[in-house]
Design a protein around this motif. Structure first.
Motif, mmCIF file in Angstrom:
data_model
loop_
_atom_site.group_PDB
_atom_site.id
_atom_site.type_symbol
_atom_site.label_atom_id
_atom_site.label_comp_id
_atom_site.label_asym_id
_atom_site.label_seq_id
_atom_site.Cartn_x
_atom_site.Cartn_y
_atom_site.Cartn_z
ATOM 1 N N UNK A 201 8.000 -3.870 -54.505
ATOM 2 C CA UNK A 201 6.968 -3.843 -53.477
ATOM 3 C C UNK A 201 7.599 -3.601 -52.110
ATOM 4 N N UNK A 202 6.837 -3.036 -51.179
ATOM 5 C CA UNK A 202 7.375 -2.748 -49.849
ATOM 6 C C UNK A 202 7.832 -4.012 -49.129
ATOM 7 N N UNK A 203 8.784 -3.838 -48.234
ATOM 8 C CA UNK A 203 9.277 -4.957 -47.433
ATOM 9 C C UNK A 203 8.308 -5.246 -46.277
ATOM 10 N N UNK A 204 8.220 -6.501 -45.897
ATOM 11 C CA UNK A 204 7.386 -6.854 -44.738
ATOM 12 C C UNK A 204 8.042 -6.387 -43.434
ATOM 13 N N UNK A 205 9.299 -5.968 -43.507
ATOM 14 C CA UNK A 205 9.997 -5.469 -42.322
ATOM 15 C C UNK A 205 9.959 -3.942 -42.235
ATOM 16 N N UNK A 206 9.148 -3.344 -43.064
ATOM 17 C CA UNK A 206 9.056 -1.874 -43.075
ATOM 18 C C UNK A 206 8.534 -1.371 -41.737
ATOM 19 N N UNK A 207 9.219 -0.337 -41.206
ATOM 20 C CA UNK A 207 8.735 0.329 -39.999
ATOM 21 C C UNK A 207 8.422 1.802 -40.250
ATOM 22 N N UNK A 208 8.837 2.293 -41.420
ATOM 23 C CA UNK A 208 8.593 3.708 -41.735
ATOM 24 C C UNK A 208 8.733 3.902 -43.237
ATOM 25 N N UNK A 209 7.907 4.801 -43.776
ATOM 26 C CA UNK A 209 8.056 5.186 -45.178
ATOM 27 C C UNK A 209 7.590 6.624 -45.347
ATOM 28 N N UNK A 210 8.080 7.260 -46.391
ATOM 29 C CA UNK A 210 7.700 8.642 -46.676
ATOM 30 C C UNK A 210 7.968 8.916 -48.144
ATOM 31 N N UNK A 211 7.251 9.871 -48.696
ATOM 32 C CA UNK A 211 7.415 10.264 -50.095
ATOM 33 C C UNK A 211 7.893 11.709 -50.136
ATOM 34 N N UNK A 212 8.879 11.973 -50.992
ATOM 35 C CA UNK A 212 9.422 13.317 -51.152
ATOM 36 C C UNK A 212 9.683 13.591 -52.627
ATOM 37 N N UNK A 213 9.673 14.861 -53.006
ATOM 38 C CA UNK A 213 10.069 15.220 -54.373
ATOM 39 C C UNK A 213 11.467 15.822 -54.397
ATOM 40 N N UNK A 238 2.231 7.917 -58.603
ATOM 41 C CA UNK A 238 2.743 6.990 -57.586
ATOM 42 C C UNK A 238 3.036 5.596 -58.130
ATOM 43 N N UNK A 239 3.202 5.471 -59.437
ATOM 44 C CA UNK A 239 3.607 4.197 -60.016
ATOM 45 C C UNK A 239 5.131 4.072 -59.940
ATOM 46 N N UNK A 240 5.649 2.862 -59.702
ATOM 47 C CA UNK A 240 7.105 2.700 -59.602
ATOM 48 C C UNK A 240 7.818 3.070 -60.897
ATOM 49 N N UNK A 241 8.935 3.764 -60.750
ATOM 50 C CA UNK A 241 9.854 4.015 -61.856
ATOM 51 C C UNK A 241 11.137 3.275 -61.504
ATOM 52 N N UNK A 242 11.279 2.070 -62.033
ATOM 53 C CA UNK A 242 12.406 1.239 -61.649
ATOM 54 C C UNK A 242 12.122 0.495 -60.355
#
Length: 445
Positions: A201-213, A238-242
């Motif tokens: 799960x994402x961190x509560x300290x997240x300030x940025x995220x992005x998805x790339x292939x 978009x389901x977690x793999x690991x």
């Protein structure tokens, strides 16, 4: 006597043909350097019967700095008359979707009946942009594996910032080895260590995220301060793999008293040869400099955007000297030389206003045909004229003549830059040598 006369005539004819080709063949360049031969590909992962792999091992080999991608073959037996230079029709598994020198392969899907029982065999080779091999296959490597789960349950980051010269980027690039079955990847940047290491799960300290292939991601934001980044694999839904990878740190500290900064576009940011980015240090001229720098460059910049971000991206670091190479993207887009010169003057004045000594670098030519082939982008038909005007202006300023160090070709030779724009390793080394040789005339002792 007749034999001597015949030999003499042949020598004269050969000399004539050489002279004719030199003066009439536009693709012929005297003293044109020979491209470096590709590396011999050697397996770095070894899994014996005594020390077998897990069911999803990471296969690694030495990096080929001329490769665009790699082909890998897996066999369940050793084929007869196996060629080192040709694909085999006997392979059990094959992929060409490898853009870094490692690949995690899930044997439970491919060869479950061989786990704990029989060995498999693998090999790999490097390829160019046209799908041609540029190395022979590596020696066939034996692979023993068990049905034990893999310890690699996330993408594997493979970039280390803030260590050697040229490894401090204001605009970081997050590079990693993909994990098996992931089809896309989520990058997360935090401003303190994530409270849930190796979680899902994402961190509560997240300030940025992005998805790339892709297996790297260019951060679009300048990062001033200390940060942490990590990456996890996702499937098509978009389901977690690991899980998330271990968090990696990087820092751009204005209080570090940076003496010299680099300011430019992707040519200075780093990367080239299509598959190598700014985190592949061999493709950055800053890596070959004799002194430390902070790289304030941003891929995609025009001379106009360099002016706009000067106050936020350069001024906080207060460099004493600033190496400036910019305007190539503007010129190839058809922006008039006069506009680019106005931007360079604006950058120069901002330097003086902030007690920074500007040192301009002349702009190397580009190769529109290669740019079209690699990026499918058109180039302004007047780029050459405008580039010459801009370089003429730069040569009236405090400058280092990087273009002249390349012997000032009219079109960038493929040897110097396969993609027609960024410059490959020979080019980056030439830029660095020109800077190393001339920087002392600007530095106060």
């Amino acid at each position: 006597m007749k034999k001597f006369l015949y030999l003499f005539i042949l020598i004269i004819l050969a000399l004539y043909l050489h002279t004719y080709n030199s003066s009439n063949n536009p693709s012929f360049e005297q003293n044109e350097p020979v491209p470096p031969s590709s590396s011999k590909i050697v397996a770095l992962s070894h899994f014996s019967a005594e020390i077998p792999a897990s069911s999803a091992p990471l296969l690694e080999w030495n990096k080929d700095l001329n490769a665009v991608y790699y082909e890998l073959e897996l066999f369940d037996t050793v084929p007869e008359n196996l060629s080192n230079d040709d694909l085999s029709s006997d392979h059990l598994y094959y992929t060409a979707s490898i853009y870094t020198n490692a690949y995690q392969i899930d044997l439970k899907d491919i060869a479950p009946e061989y786990l704990n029982k029989k060995p498999l065999y693998w090999r790999v080779r490097s390829m160019d942009i046209d799908g041609n091999p540029i190395s022979s296959f590596s020696k066939l490597e034996t692979l023993y594996a068990t049905d034990a789960p893999s310890s690699m349950n996330s993408p594997l980051p493979h970039v280390t910032y803030n260590k050697e010269n040229g490894t401090t980027l204001l605009y970081p690039v997050y590079a990693f080895i993909p994990n098996a079955h992931a089809t896309q990847f989520e990058i997360e940047v935090t401003d303190r260590p994530p409270e849930n290491p190796n979680g899902t799960t994402p961190s509560k300290y997240r300030i940025f995220s992005a998805i790339t292939n892709l297996c790297d991601y260019y951060d679009p934001k300048a990062r001033i301060g200390k940060y942490y980044w990590r990456v996890r694999g996702l499937d098509d839904d978009n389901n977690p793999v690991g899980v998330y990878s271990d968090a990696q740190t990087f820092e751009n500290n204005p209080n570090d008293n940076w003496k010299i900064g680099i300011f430019g576009d992707s040519i200075s940011h780093g990367g080239g040869h299509l598959s190598f980015g700014p985190a592949d240090w061999e493709y950055s001229y800053a890596y070959y400099l004799d002194f430390p720098t902070i790289n304030l460059s941003c891929s995609g910049d025009t001379s106009e955007t360099m002016v706009k971000r000067f106050d936020t991206d350069v001024v906080p670091f207060h460099p004493q000297y600033l190496l400036i190479m910019g305007g190539t993207n503007s010129l190839r887009a058809g922006i008039p030389a006069e506009n680019v010169i106005e931007d360079l003057i604006a950058i120069r004045e901002k330097c003086y206003e902030n007690n920074i000594t500007p040192i301009f670098l002349t702009l190397a030519p580009i190769n529109p045909e290669n740019i079209k082939k690699v990026f499918d982008e058109n180039t302004s038909p007047v780029w050459q004229r405008n580039l010459n005007i801009v370089n003429k202006f730069i040569r009236t300023q405090p400058h280092i003549d990087a273009a002249a160090a390349l012997n000032s070709p009219a079109i960038l030779p493929t040897y110097y830059g396969m993609d027609g724009l960024h410059g490959d390793i020979p080019t980056k080394k030439i830029y660095a040598q020109a800077i190393n040789d001339n920087i002392s005339q600007f530095i106060e002792k």
